[in-house]
Design a protein around this motif. Sequence first.
Motif: not given
Length: 227
Positions: A70-83
């Motif tokens: 999911i994070a590879t497809q969504n930058e907001r999610i990427l940041q939210e999960i700490g990457l």
Amino acid sequence: SEIITIQVLLSLPELSINTAVRRMFLIAAAMHRDAMLSLAELNHELAEAVIKSDDEVDRFSLYILRNLVIATQNERILQEIGLRKPSDCLSYRVAVKSIERIADHASGIADKCVAIKDKIDKDTLHHINSMSKRSLALITDSVEAFLRRDYSLADSIVDKANDMRLVENEVLSSIDNSELSSNGTMGLNIKLILEDLRRTAEHASDIAGAAMNQTIRGVIDLNKSSR
């Protein structure tokens, strides 16, 4: 051992990727220790419990890998999960799959313990436990290096992990010179356990490599600025 905490996750940020990886590792490390204890005490009930615990590690693995996709497809999610960046997802995938394999090896040790009917002599058990402690120390340090992005610690692990094959050969030599050499089934199971321990250490090297890949750009930039 006395407390269990249940957490209901309503959104991804409530369980960061680092927290999930650490919890996954703690289960895998506990499996490793319990597998070795079951071998020392010939406790088949504990061995069966270790085998069942592998499902918990697999659940964490699926949870983390799903979030990485999911994070590879969504930058907001990427940041939210700490990457920090999409390329981090690849390093985390390597680390997660390696921890999953470490749990598989612990389960494998427990499975072989169930097949062993006679207690192992103290000298052989001492050699096996020594190799186990070295493997466990390596995987613990590799996970810490990965989560803390510690390049120096990760770099020191790779050579140590490579040395485990020499340690394995030394233990195998001692077994060949002991009474176990005449006990075909038991000797074979112990040799397979040694292989599990050595491969556990090799997965520590993989995790350390992922940690180095995460931090290499910062190390290069630091070296450039110091010139």
